[in-house]
Design a protein around this motif. Structure first.
Motif, PDB file in Angstrom:
ATOM      1  N   VAL A 152     -17.085  45.759 -25.991  1.00 41.62           N
ATOM      2  CA  VAL A 152     -17.831  46.984 -26.287  1.00 41.62           C
ATOM      3  C   VAL A 152     -19.310  46.635 -26.177  1.00 41.62           C
ATOM      4  O   VAL A 152     -19.803  45.737 -26.860  1.00 41.62           O
ATOM      5  N   GLN A 153     -20.003  47.334 -25.282  1.00 47.16           N
ATOM      6  CA  GLN A 153     -21.412  47.059 -25.034  1.00 47.16           C
ATOM      7  C   GLN A 153     -22.253  48.258 -25.465  1.00 47.16           C
ATOM      8  O   GLN A 153     -22.001  49.383 -25.050  1.00 47.16           O
ATOM      9  N   ALA A 154     -23.239  48.010 -26.323  1.00 43.30           N
ATOM     10  CA  ALA A 154     -24.140  49.061 -26.796  1.00 43.30           C
ATOM     11  C   ALA A 154     -25.538  48.480 -26.905  1.00 43.30           C
ATOM     12  O   ALA A 154     -25.749  47.276 -26.728  1.00 43.30           O
ATOM     13  N   THR A 180      -9.163  55.041 -25.229  1.00 42.84           N
ATOM     14  CA  THR A 180      -8.006  54.324 -24.699  1.00 42.84           C
ATOM     15  C   THR A 180      -8.355  53.739 -23.330  1.00 42.84           C
ATOM     16  O   THR A 180      -8.823  54.447 -22.443  1.00 42.84           O
ATOM     17  N   VAL A 181      -8.123  52.439 -23.182  1.00 43.29           N
ATOM     18  CA  VAL A 181      -8.381  51.739 -21.920  1.00 43.29           C
ATOM     19  C   VAL A 181      -7.040  51.340 -21.319  1.00 43.29           C
ATOM     20  O   VAL A 181      -6.277  50.578 -21.925  1.00 43.29           O
ATOM     21  N   ASP A 182      -6.772  51.857 -20.134  1.00 48.77           N
ATOM     22  CA  ASP A 182      -5.488  51.619 -19.468  1.00 48.77           C
ATOM     23  C   ASP A 182      -5.531  50.333 -18.648  1.00 48.77           C
ATOM     24  O   ASP A 182      -6.531  50.028 -18.009  1.00 48.77           O
ATOM     25  N   TYR A 183      -4.416  49.576 -18.658  1.00 48.61           N
ATOM     26  CA  TYR A 183      -4.335  48.327 -17.910  1.00 48.61           C
ATOM     27  C   TYR A 183      -3.677  48.484 -16.536  1.00 48.61           C
ATOM     28  O   TYR A 183      -3.489  47.494 -15.822  1.00 48.61           O
ATOM     29  N   SER A 184      -3.305  49.694 -16.146  1.00 43.99           N
ATOM     30  CA  SER A 184      -2.443  49.872 -14.976  1.00 43.99           C
ATOM     31  C   SER A 184      -3.045  49.325 -13.688  1.00 43.99           C
ATOM     32  O   SER A 184      -2.312  48.923 -12.772  1.00 43.99           O
ATOM     33  N   GLU A 237     -16.381  41.721 -13.563  1.00 49.49           N
ATOM     34  CA  GLU A 237     -15.965  42.984 -14.170  1.00 49.49           C
ATOM     35  C   GLU A 237     -14.885  43.639 -13.321  1.00 49.49           C
ATOM     36  O   GLU A 237     -15.046  43.818 -12.112  1.00 49.49           O
ATOM     37  N   VAL A 238     -13.781  44.010 -13.975  1.00 50.00           N
ATOM     38  CA  VAL A 238     -12.688  44.656 -13.254  1.00 50.00           C
ATOM     39  C   VAL A 238     -12.479  46.097 -13.705  1.00 50.00           C
ATOM     40  O   VAL A 238     -11.755  46.860 -13.058  1.00 50.00           O
ATOM     41  N   SER A 239     -13.115  46.474 -14.815  1.00 52.13           N
ATOM     42  CA  SER A 239     -12.950  47.837 -15.308  1.00 52.13           C
ATOM     43  C   SER A 239     -14.116  48.184 -16.227  1.00 52.13           C
ATOM     44  O   SER A 239     -14.635  47.313 -16.948  1.00 52.13           O
ATOM     45  N   SER A 240     -14.524  49.458 -16.207  1.00 59.65           N
ATOM     46  CA  SER A 240     -15.577  49.926 -17.103  1.00 59.65           C
ATOM     47  C   SER A 240     -15.279  51.365 -17.529  1.00 59.65           C
ATOM     48  O   SER A 240     -14.936  52.198 -16.674  1.00 59.65           O
ATOM     49  N   THR A 241     -15.384  51.631 -18.819  1.00 56.41           N
ATOM     50  CA  THR A 241     -15.099  52.966 -19.354  1.00 56.41           C
ATOM     51  C   THR A 241     -16.222  53.381 -20.298  1.00 56.41           C
ATOM     52  O   THR A 241     -16.613  52.613 -21.181  1.00 56.41           O
ATOM     53  N   ASP A 242     -16.753  54.574 -20.100  1.00 57.08           N
ATOM     54  CA  ASP A 242     -17.798  55.077 -21.001  1.00 57.08           C
ATOM     55  C   ASP A 242     -17.202  55.422 -22.361  1.00 57.08           C
ATOM     56  O   ASP A 242     -16.077  55.926 -22.462  1.00 57.08           O
ATOM     57  N   ILE A 243     -17.960  55.167 -23.420  1.00 61.51           N
ATOM     58  CA  ILE A 243     -17.539  55.531 -24.783  1.00 61.51           C
ATOM     59  C   ILE A 243     -18.052  56.938 -25.070  1.00 61.51           C
ATOM     60  O   ILE A 243     -19.253  57.159 -25.216  1.00 61.51           O
ATOM     61  N   ASP A 277     -22.536  55.825 -33.900  1.00 63.03           N
ATOM     62  CA  ASP A 277     -23.766  55.368 -33.261  1.00 63.03           C
ATOM     63  C   ASP A 277     -23.520  54.578 -31.984  1.00 63.03           C
ATOM     64  O   ASP A 277     -24.459  54.336 -31.212  1.00 63.03           O
ATOM     65  N   LEU A 278     -22.269  54.163 -31.723  1.00 57.04           N
ATOM     66  CA  LEU A 278     -21.961  53.406 -30.507  1.00 57.04           C
ATOM     67  C   LEU A 278     -21.513  54.299 -29.355  1.00 57.04           C
ATOM     68  O   LEU A 278     -21.319  53.818 -28.232  1.00 57.04           O
ATOM     69  N   ILE A 279     -21.338  55.594 -29.629  1.00 58.70           N
ATOM     70  CA  ILE A 279     -21.004  56.527 -28.546  1.00 58.70           C
ATOM     71  C   ILE A 279     -22.154  56.551 -27.542  1.00 58.70           C
ATOM     72  O   ILE A 279     -23.320  56.627 -27.916  1.00 58.70           O
TER      73      ILE A 279
END
Length: 290
Positions: free
Chosen positions: A276-278, A261-265, A249-255, A234-236
Motif C-alpha cells: 500500500v503506497q500513500a 480487493t486485488v485479484d491474482y488471476s 511491478e506486475v499489478s497496480s490498483t487505485d485505492i 486518509d489513505l484513499i
C-alpha cells in the motif's frame, strides 16, 4: 499535566473506538491531548478554575462551584430562586458548551456526553456568540423555585464528557473535557481538542490519524485467488501494487474505498510483495500466489 500529540500509549484508545471514528469521519485530524495529573478538583475553596485548553493565555472554559440566589418571573408570576451547585462558563466571544435549555426554569443545562459522541458544527452549542460575556451552563445542582428541580447532565454520572468549542486566532476548534461533578465539587481528569480548525472530535478521542503511523492503518487479508486490503480514510487516493522479488511491478490498483480487493488471476505463480503506497509512506506484505 502532560501534553502529547503523538503518544503511542494512546493507540489502544484509538483502536477501541476506531469504528466510531471511521463512521463519523473524525479521523483526519491532529489531536492535542492533555492528561490532568493529578486530577484537578474544583470546589468553593478554589473556585473559579480557569482552563486554557490550547495554552494561548486565554481562558477557554471557566469552572465555578457556588451558590446563587435571587428573584425573577416565570409564567407571568414572581418567583424566588436558590441555586446550589456548579457551572461551566464558555468564554466569549466564540466559546460554547454542548447542552440544552430547560423549558421549565430557562436554565442552560450542559450535556454529559458519552464516549464516542460527535462534537462538531451540528452539535447544540450554548453560546452568547458575539456578545461580550460568558454563558453559564449547569453541570449539577439543586435549583429551588416553585419547580424544585435538580438539573444537570452530570448528576449521578462519572467519566462523562463536556463538549466545547472555542476560538484560536479567529478559527473555530472543537474539544472535550472529561470530568465528574457533584453539587459541591468538579473533578477534571483530562481534555483534548483538534489542532485543525473546523474539524470534529469525538468525546474521548485522544489521537487522530495524522498522529498514527501508516503501519497501524493497513490490514491485509490474503486468500487463494485474491487479497482484501483495508485502509483508513486518509489513505484513499493511494495505490496497491504487486511486485515480484526482482522489484518489477506486475499489478497496480487505485485505492478508492476503505476495502479494496486485488485479484491474482493475471499474476503468475510465485512469491510477491503487496504494498500500500500513500503520501505518508508504504506498508507491504510478502505473499505466495499459486
Amino acid at each position: 499535566m502532560s501534553n502529547s500529540t503523538n503518544n503511542k500509549k494512546n493507540l489502544g484508545k484509538y483502536t477501541a473506538i476506531a469504528g466510531a471514528f471511521l463512521a463519523s469521519g473524525a479521523v483526519n485530524a491532529q489531536i492535542q491531548y492533555t492528561d490532568v495529573d493529578p486530577d484537578q478538583v474544583v470546589d468553593m475553596n478554589n473556585s473559579p478554575f480557569n482552563l486554557d485548553m490550547d495554552g494561548d493565555a486565554v481562558n477557554d472554559v471557566i469552572f465555578n462551584v457556588g451558590v446563587v440566589s435571587g428573584s425573577g418571573t416565570y409564567g407571568g408570576g414572581l418567583v424566588n430562586y436558590f441555586y446550589s451547585g456548579n457551572v461551566a462558563s464558555a468564554s466569549a466571544p466564540a466559546g460554547g458548551v454542548v447542552g440544552s435549555v430547560s423549558s421549565q426554569a430557562s436554565m442552560y443545562i450542559a450535556s454529559g456526553l458519552s464516549s464516542g459522541s460527535a462534537i462538531n458544527s451540528s452539535a447544540n452549542f450554548l453560546s452568547f456568540g458575539i456578545l461580550a460575556g460568558d454563558i453559564d451552563v449547569v453541570l449539577t445542582g439543586i435549583y429551588s423555585t416553585t419547580l424544585n428541580q435538580t438539573p444537570g447532565g452530570f448528576v449521578g454520572q462519572t467519566d462523562k464528557f463536556l463538549g466545547v468549542t472555542f476560538d484560536i486566532s479567529g478559527s473555530t476548534h472543537y474539544g472535550w473535557i472529561r470530568l465528574d461533578a457533584t453539587d459541591t465539587q468538579i473533578t477534571i481528569k483530562d481534555y483534548a481538542y483538534v489542532v485543525n480548525a473546523d474539524v470534529e472530535i469525538l468525546a474521548g478521542q485522544t489521537v487522530g490519524l495524522d498522529d498514527v503511523d501508516i503501519s497501524q492503518k493497513v490490514s491485509f487479508k490474503t486468500l487463494v485467488d485474491h487479497a482484501v486490503i483495508n485502509v483508513t480514510p486518509d489513505l484513499i487516493g493511494g495505490a496497491i501494487t504487486i511486485t515480484d522479488m526482482q522489484g518489477r511491478e506486475v499489478s497496480s490498483t487505485d485505492i478508492e474505498d476503505l476495502n479494496t480487493t486485488v485479484d491474482y488471476s493475471n499474476v503468475n505463480s510465485g512469491i510477491y510483495m503487496i504494498a500500500v503506497q500513500a503520501k505518508s509512506g508504504i506498508v507491504s506484505k510478502k505473499v505466495y500466489i499459486r
